[in-house]
Design an enzyme around this catalytic site. Structure first.
Site, PDB file in Angstrom:
ATOM      1  N   GLU A 129      67.899  -9.122  52.938  1.00  0.00           N
ATOM      2  CA  GLU A 129      68.929  -7.527  52.573  1.00  0.00           C
ATOM      3  C   GLU A 129      68.450  -6.335  52.930  1.00  0.00           C
ATOM      4  O   GLU A 129      69.131  -5.310  53.405  1.00  0.00           O
ATOM      5  CB  GLU A 129      69.831  -8.064  51.942  1.00  0.00           C
ATOM      6  CG  GLU A 129      71.259  -7.338  51.597  1.00  0.00           C
ATOM      7  CD  GLU A 129      71.214  -7.055  52.844  1.00  0.00           C
ATOM      8  OE1 GLU A 129      73.120  -7.791  52.450  1.00  0.00           O
ATOM      9  OE2 GLU A 129      72.282  -6.042  53.253  1.00  0.00           O
ATOM     10  N   VAL A 132      67.873  -3.459  56.601  1.00  0.00           N
ATOM     11  CA  VAL A 132      68.412  -2.459  57.308  1.00  0.00           C
ATOM     12  C   VAL A 132      69.424  -1.928  55.777  1.00  0.00           C
ATOM     13  O   VAL A 132      69.954  -2.396  55.554  1.00  0.00           O
ATOM     14  CB  VAL A 132      69.507  -3.199  58.118  1.00  0.00           C
ATOM     15  CG1 VAL A 132      69.889  -2.201  58.861  1.00  0.00           C
ATOM     16  CG2 VAL A 132      68.543  -4.495  59.206  1.00  0.00           C
ATOM     17  N   GLY A 134      68.881  -0.256  53.309  1.00  0.00           N
ATOM     18  CA  GLY A 134      68.083  -0.021  51.749  1.00  0.00           C
ATOM     19  C   GLY A 134      69.668  -1.219  51.224  1.00  0.00           C
ATOM     20  O   GLY A 134      69.476  -2.087  51.121  1.00  0.00           O
ATOM     21  N   GLU A 190      56.873  11.312  55.458  1.00  0.00           N
ATOM     22  CA  GLU A 190      55.942  11.002  55.236  1.00  0.00           C
ATOM     23  C   GLU A 190      54.714  11.934  56.195  1.00  0.00           C
ATOM     24  O   GLU A 190      55.292  12.761  56.246  1.00  0.00           O
ATOM     25  CB  GLU A 190      55.680   8.996  56.229  1.00  0.00           C
ATOM     26  CG  GLU A 190      56.529   8.008  55.711  1.00  0.00           C
ATOM     27  CD  GLU A 190      56.720   7.356  54.339  1.00  0.00           C
ATOM     28  OE1 GLU A 190      55.436   7.549  53.702  1.00  0.00           O
ATOM     29  OE2 GLU A 190      57.266   7.100  54.165  1.00  0.00           O
ATOM     30  N   ASP A 201      61.436   3.289  63.464  1.00  0.00           N
ATOM     31  CA  ASP A 201      61.926   2.140  62.502  1.00  0.00           C
ATOM     32  C   ASP A 201      63.360   1.899  62.630  1.00  0.00           C
ATOM     33  O   ASP A 201      63.511   1.329  62.016  1.00  0.00           O
ATOM     34  CB  ASP A 201      61.936   3.853  61.080  1.00  0.00           C
ATOM     35  CG  ASP A 201      62.663   2.621  59.883  1.00  0.00           C
ATOM     36  OD1 ASP A 201      61.708   2.243  59.129  1.00  0.00           O
ATOM     37  OD2 ASP A 201      63.878   2.720  59.566  1.00  0.00           O
ATOM     38  N   LYS A 205      65.229  -2.002  63.132  1.00  0.00           N
ATOM     39  CA  LYS A 205      66.737  -2.007  62.430  1.00  0.00           C
ATOM     40  C   LYS A 205      67.579  -2.789  63.612  1.00  0.00           C
ATOM     41  O   LYS A 205      68.403  -3.464  62.669  1.00  0.00           O
ATOM     42  CB  LYS A 205      66.924  -1.090  61.507  1.00  0.00           C
ATOM     43  CG  LYS A 205      65.838  -0.780  60.712  1.00  0.00           C
ATOM     44  CD  LYS A 205      66.718   0.406  59.512  1.00  0.00           C
ATOM     45  CE  LYS A 205      65.091   1.420  58.355  1.00  0.00           C
ATOM     46  NZ  LYS A 205      65.435   2.454  57.941  1.00  0.00           N
TER      47      LYS A 205
HETATM   48  N1  HSE Z   1      61.475   5.541  56.237  1.00  0.00           N
HETATM   49  C1  HSE Z   1      62.625   5.016  56.499  1.00  0.00           C
HETATM   50  C2  HSE Z   1      63.594   6.264  56.720  1.00  0.00           C
HETATM   51  C3  HSE Z   1      63.174   3.573  55.100  1.00  0.00           C
HETATM   52  O1  HSE Z   1      63.355   7.405  57.049  1.00  0.00           O
HETATM   53  O2  HSE Z   1      64.971   5.689  56.850  1.00  0.00           O
HETATM   54  C4  HSE Z   1      62.972   2.661  55.322  1.00  0.00           C
HETATM   55  O3  HSE Z   1      63.291   1.991  55.865  1.00  0.00           O
END
Ligand code: HSE
Length: 439
Positions: A129, A132, A134, A190, A201, A205
């Site tokens: 869960e 994707v 959070g 980051e 990313d 997802k």
């Molecule tokens: N780095 C991702 C974001 C969070 O900025 O949404 C982790 O999936």
């Protein structure tokens, strides 16, 4: 069954959140599960950092195998991330007969098939869960709440970093590079932000969402992926004038037996709920053929929201343990023999409206030269804006088209860039006008 022993590999931000949720909500969880969740072992390379949590003696170890091989542990949570050691830990946990919970979208988007097949053969569950959105329960929604629907479209804002940067640029101004630097200084982005701002990313997802919605294992290279690094303040301002906001959208759409799978900056009507999703928030807008439009909104990252999703998976697995069952809900929602390849629509065949920005010399006949090329490629103009008057100088000229075929659009742009009145690369941004339309 009065308690379930759980092992955790990866005691970083989310791992710490998981331990906190289990401790802080112990009573609620016990009431709902009828058993206690016990974090029996935790493995991490860093054995000294103060995470603000008191652990009993002997819980923390530097060796992940001590967690995987502990015979009293029924469920292993993998929160290491990445596709190297994390993959080994999950495969070894399954081999050792442990159920697995993971937040690892990169791993599942690349090796989901291997992991799910191994789990199925071993009669074990894999909860994902947190991979994707959070804390947003989108996996459960797709596999359970919306199981009766054909999924016609998915539009997701599923990278908080990109959404934060675009929102700041829209609401406060500033260049991409400056807003990114400020986001890094505040810890919202980051140190190496490429994974987020280049769309990688988001692609991981979206792959997971597509796999669930269409019962397939899409290859990442089949998802057209463009990030937000080329978005300029000028385009954000013009978008506003045309009544749009620019969002990095992850899009999956079922069209005529194919599925569009694409990620790119997208102009969406300013009145659509997705346009109002700002900051680090995520949102996933789905259209099911029975339910119509639904939208899920919430924090897509962070310690406690992500931990909420991880612990929800733990509770699901524990409920299965109580009933002495597993695999009740197949990972992709459909049964194993219904998983199939799907036809992914080539981005060149896309047919939608486009925003085009030219840097053109302001002289009589400039617009007609541009519109002539567009017309020759069957591209019809919906509206035009030219802001300033700078006779003989360069001015931005912006055109919004009616539906156009991307292949034709790219050919037209290549021709237009060769015209002597054009001084720079042509900018084009895709527009999604009817996000709630039935297919
Ligand atoms: N780095 C991702 C974001 C969070 O900025 O949404 C982790 O999936």
């Amino acid at each position: 069954m009065d308690k379930v022993n759980v092992g955790l590999i990866g005691f970083g931000t989310v791992g710490t959140g998981v331990v906190r949720v289990i401790k802080e909500n112990a009573g609620i969880i016990k009431d709902r599960l009828g058993a206690e969740l016990v974090i029996k072992r935790i493995a991490d390379k860093d054995l000294t950092r103060d995470r603000g949590i008191n652990l009993d003696e002997g819980v923390l170890t530097g060796d992940a195998r001590e967690v995987i091989r502990d015979p009293d542990i029924s469920i292993v949570i993998e929160l290491v991330g990445g596709t190297g050691a994390a993959r080994d830990f999950i495969m070894e946990s399954l081999s050792a007969g442990k159920h697995v919970v993971t937040a690892n979208k990169a791993l599942l988007s690349m090796y989901g098939k291997d992991i799910f097949e191994k789990a199925r053969k071993a009669g074990l569950d894999v909860g994902f869960e947190a991979s994707v959105g959070g804390g947003i329960p989108i996996i459960k929604a797709l596999r359970e709440g919306l199981v009766a629907n054909r999924i016609d479209s998915i539009y997701g804002i599923i990278n908080g970093t990109s959404n934060y940067i675009l929102s700041k640029m829209t609401n406060e101004g500033g260049k991409f590079e400056d807003v990114l630097r400020r986001a890094q200084e505040k810890g919202y982005a980051e140190a190496d932000p490429s994974y987020d701002v280049e769309g990688t990313d988001t692609a991981h997802k979206l792959a997971i969402l597509i796999n669930l919605a269409y019962g397939t294992y899409i290859r990442l290279q089949d998802i057209y992926t463009e990030g937000i690094t080329r978005i300029s303040q000028l385009d954000i301002k013009f978008a506003r004038e045309f009544g749009y906001r620019i969002k990095l959208l992850a899009i999956a759409k079922a069209v005529d037996g194919t599925v569009e799978a694409r990620i790119h900056p997208t102009m969406v009507p300013a009145t659509h709920p997705l346009a109002t999703v700002d900051g680090v928030y995520n949102a996933i807008h789905l259209r099911g053929n029975a339910v119509g439009s639904v939208m899920f909104y919430g924090l897509g990252a962070g310690m406690m929201p992500t931990a909420s999703a991880v612990v929800a998976d733990l509770v699901d697995i524990c409920r299965n343990l109580k009933q002495k069952t597993a695999g009740r809900i197949p990972p992709l929602s459909c049964t194993e023999d219904s998983v199939r390849d799907i036809n992914i629509k080539d981005i060149n065949s896309l047919e939608i409206p486009y925003y085009l920005r030219f840097l053109a010399i302001d002289k009589p006949g400039a617009l007609s030269k541009i519109s002539g090329v567009l017309g020759a490629h069957n591209i019809s103009i919906s509206s035009v804006i030219q802001k300033d008057r700078k006779i003989g100088g360069a001015v931005p000229l912006v055109i919004v088209t009616h539906n156009a075929v991307e292949r034709e659009l790219r050919s037209a742009i290549a021709e237009i860039e060769k015209l002597d009145i054009i001084l720079d690369k042509v900018v084009y941004i895709r527009i999604e006008e009817n996000l709630d339309a039935a297919n």
